[in-house]
Design a protein around this motif. Structure first.
Motif, PDB file in Angstrom:
ATOM      1  N   MET A   1       0.840  -1.183   0.000  1.00 44.87           N
ATOM      2  CA  MET A   1       0.000   0.000   0.000  1.00 44.87           C
ATOM      3  C   MET A   1       0.880   1.240   0.000  1.00 44.87           C
ATOM      4  O   MET A   1       2.004   1.225   0.476  1.00 44.87           O
ATOM      5  N   ASP A   2       0.304   2.298  -0.476  1.00 42.82           N
ATOM      6  CA  ASP A   2       0.987   3.576  -0.501  1.00 42.82           C
ATOM      7  C   ASP A   2       0.919   4.212   0.885  1.00 42.82           C
ATOM      8  O   ASP A   2      -0.023   3.981   1.649  1.00 42.82           O
ATOM      9  N   VAL A   3       1.908   5.019   1.221  1.00 44.26           N
ATOM     10  CA  VAL A   3       1.964   5.649   2.535  1.00 44.26           C
ATOM     11  C   VAL A   3       0.770   6.576   2.734  1.00 44.26           C
ATOM     12  O   VAL A   3       0.191   6.631   3.822  1.00 44.26           O
ATOM     13  N   LYS A   4       0.366   7.277   1.693  1.00 49.44           N
ATOM     14  CA  LYS A   4      -0.780   8.184   1.808  1.00 49.44           C
ATOM     15  C   LYS A   4      -2.056   7.407   2.133  1.00 49.44           C
ATOM     16  O   LYS A   4      -2.880   7.866   2.922  1.00 49.44           O
ATOM     17  N   GLU A   5      -2.202   6.236   1.528  1.00 46.84           N
ATOM     18  CA  GLU A   5      -3.378   5.407   1.815  1.00 46.84           C
ATOM     19  C   GLU A   5      -3.345   4.922   3.257  1.00 46.84           C
ATOM     20  O   GLU A   5      -4.372   4.894   3.935  1.00 46.84           O
ATOM     21  N   LEU A   6      -2.165   4.533   3.727  1.00 45.43           N
ATOM     22  CA  LEU A   6      -2.043   4.032   5.095  1.00 45.43           C
ATOM     23  C   LEU A   6      -2.321   5.121   6.116  1.00 45.43           C
ATOM     24  O   LEU A   6      -2.942   4.864   7.145  1.00 45.43           O
ATOM     25  N   LYS A   7      -1.861   6.332   5.847  1.00 44.19           N
ATOM     26  CA  LYS A   7      -2.092   7.437   6.787  1.00 44.19           C
ATOM     27  C   LYS A   7      -3.572   7.788   6.887  1.00 44.19           C
ATOM     28  O   LYS A   7      -4.015   8.306   7.895  1.00 44.19           O
ATOM     29  N   GLY A   8      -4.338   7.484   5.853  1.00 45.10           N
ATOM     30  CA  GLY A   8      -5.762   7.765   5.859  1.00 45.10           C
ATOM     31  C   GLY A   8      -6.584   6.754   6.639  1.00 45.10           C
ATOM     32  O   GLY A   8      -7.737   7.014   6.972  1.00 45.10           O
ATOM     33  N   LEU A   9      -5.998   5.613   6.961  1.00 45.58           N
ATOM     34  CA  LEU A   9      -6.728   4.577   7.681  1.00 45.58           C
ATOM     35  C   LEU A   9      -6.741   4.865   9.176  1.00 45.58           C
ATOM     36  O   LEU A   9      -5.851   5.520   9.705  1.00 45.58           O
ATOM     37  N   ASP A  10      -7.753   4.334   9.851  1.00 45.50           N
ATOM     38  CA  ASP A  10      -7.793   4.488  11.304  1.00 45.50           C
ATOM     39  C   ASP A  10      -6.932   3.412  11.964  1.00 45.50           C
ATOM     40  O   ASP A  10      -6.404   2.521  11.303  1.00 45.50           O
ATOM     41  N   GLU A  11      -6.794   3.511  13.267  1.00 45.15           N
ATOM     42  CA  GLU A  11      -5.883   2.631  14.005  1.00 45.15           C
ATOM     43  C   GLU A  11      -6.302   1.164  13.922  1.00 45.15           C
ATOM     44  O   GLU A  11      -5.456   0.275  13.784  1.00 45.15           O
ATOM     45  N   ALA A  12      -7.585   0.893  13.983  1.00 43.50           N
ATOM     46  CA  ALA A  12      -8.060  -0.494  13.923  1.00 43.50           C
ATOM     47  C   ALA A  12      -7.749  -1.126  12.573  1.00 43.50           C
ATOM     48  O   ALA A  12      -7.327  -2.288  12.504  1.00 43.50           O
ATOM     49  N   ALA A  13      -7.936  -0.368  11.504  1.00 41.14           N
ATOM     50  CA  ALA A  13      -7.649  -0.886  10.168  1.00 41.14           C
ATOM     51  C   ALA A  13      -6.152  -1.128   9.991  1.00 41.14           C
ATOM     52  O   ALA A  13      -5.744  -2.102   9.357  1.00 41.14           O
ATOM     53  N   LEU A  14      -5.339  -0.247  10.569  1.00 39.57           N
ATOM     54  CA  LEU A  14      -3.888  -0.431  10.483  1.00 39.57           C
ATOM     55  C   LEU A  14      -3.445  -1.682  11.236  1.00 39.57           C
ATOM     56  O   LEU A  14      -2.593  -2.430  10.762  1.00 39.57           O
ATOM     57  N   LYS A  15      -4.045  -1.912  12.390  1.00 41.81           N
ATOM     58  CA  LYS A  15      -3.689  -3.098  13.169  1.00 41.81           C
ATOM     59  C   LYS A  15      -4.123  -4.371  12.446  1.00 41.81           C
ATOM     60  O   LYS A  15      -3.416  -5.377  12.480  1.00 41.81           O
ATOM     61  N   LYS A  16      -5.272  -4.333  11.777  1.00 45.75           N
ATOM     62  CA  LYS A  16      -5.725  -5.486  11.007  1.00 45.75           C
ATOM     63  C   LYS A  16      -4.770  -5.743   9.844  1.00 45.75           C
ATOM     64  O   LYS A  16      -4.382  -6.883   9.586  1.00 45.75           O
ATOM     65  N   GLU A  17      -4.371  -4.690   9.164  1.00 44.54           N
ATOM     66  CA  GLU A  17      -3.428  -4.826   8.042  1.00 44.54           C
ATOM     67  C   GLU A  17      -2.081  -5.355   8.542  1.00 44.54           C
ATOM     68  O   GLU A  17      -1.462  -6.198   7.891  1.00 44.54           O
ATOM     69  N   LEU A  18      -1.658  -4.896   9.706  1.00 44.45           N
ATOM     70  CA  LEU A  18      -0.404  -5.363  10.291  1.00 44.45           C
ATOM     71  C   LEU A  18      -0.475  -6.855  10.602  1.00 44.45           C
ATOM     72  O   LEU A  18       0.453  -7.607  10.303  1.00 44.45           O
ATOM     73  N   ASN A  19      -1.589  -7.288  11.152  1.00 42.02           N
ATOM     74  CA  ASN A  19      -1.787  -8.709  11.445  1.00 42.02           C
ATOM     75  C   ASN A  19      -1.775  -9.544  10.159  1.00 42.02           C
ATOM     76  O   ASN A  19      -1.157 -10.608  10.108  1.00 42.02           O
ATOM     77  N   ASP A  20      -2.432  -9.042   9.127  1.00 42.15           N
ATOM     78  CA  ASP A  20      -2.457  -9.750   7.841  1.00 42.15           C
ATOM     79  C   ASP A  20      -1.053  -9.871   7.252  1.00 42.15           C
ATOM     80  O   ASP A  20      -0.683 -10.913   6.705  1.00 42.15           O
ATOM     81  N   LEU A  21      -0.259  -8.806   7.380  1.00 38.55           N
ATOM     82  CA  LEU A  21       1.096  -8.835   6.839  1.00 38.55           C
ATOM     83  C   LEU A  21       1.989  -9.789   7.622  1.00 38.55           C
ATOM     84  O   LEU A  21       2.842 -10.457   7.036  1.00 38.55           O
ATOM     85  N   HIS A  22       1.793  -9.861   8.932  1.00 41.91           N
ATOM     86  CA  HIS A  22       2.564 -10.819   9.729  1.00 41.91           C
ATOM     87  C   HIS A  22       2.242 -12.257   9.309  1.00 41.91           C
ATOM     88  O   HIS A  22       3.144 -13.096   9.214  1.00 41.91           O
ATOM     89  N   GLN A  23       0.971 -12.529   9.047  1.00 41.54           N
ATOM     90  CA  GLN A  23       0.583 -13.862   8.586  1.00 41.54           C
ATOM     91  C   GLN A  23       1.163 -14.157   7.210  1.00 41.54           C
ATOM     92  O   GLN A  23       1.641 -15.266   6.947  1.00 41.54           O
TER      93      GLN A  23
END
Length: 63
Positions: A1-23
């Protein structure tokens, strides 16, 4: 994902994306260990994406 897209997400969505990337990173490492991974650069890109998300989470926490 692009940094601009990530900055637009809320904290819960970022944590979900982080969990998905770890998997995904875990699966890529398993594929590498069993010599099924042809593009080993995917591991590097996934690690960089994880670092980006962690940085953005830290920035949001500091505000």
């Amino acid at each position: 994902m692009d940094v601009k897209e990530l900055k637009g997400l809320d904290e819960a969505a970022l944590k979900k994306e982080l969990n998905d990337l770890h998997q995904a990173l875990f699966k890529l490492r398993l594929q590498k260990a069993t010599q099924q991974l042809h593009n080993t650069n995917q591991i590097r890109n996934t690690r960089h994406d994880i670092a980006r998300i962690k940085t953005i989470l830290a920035q949001k926490a500091a505000k």
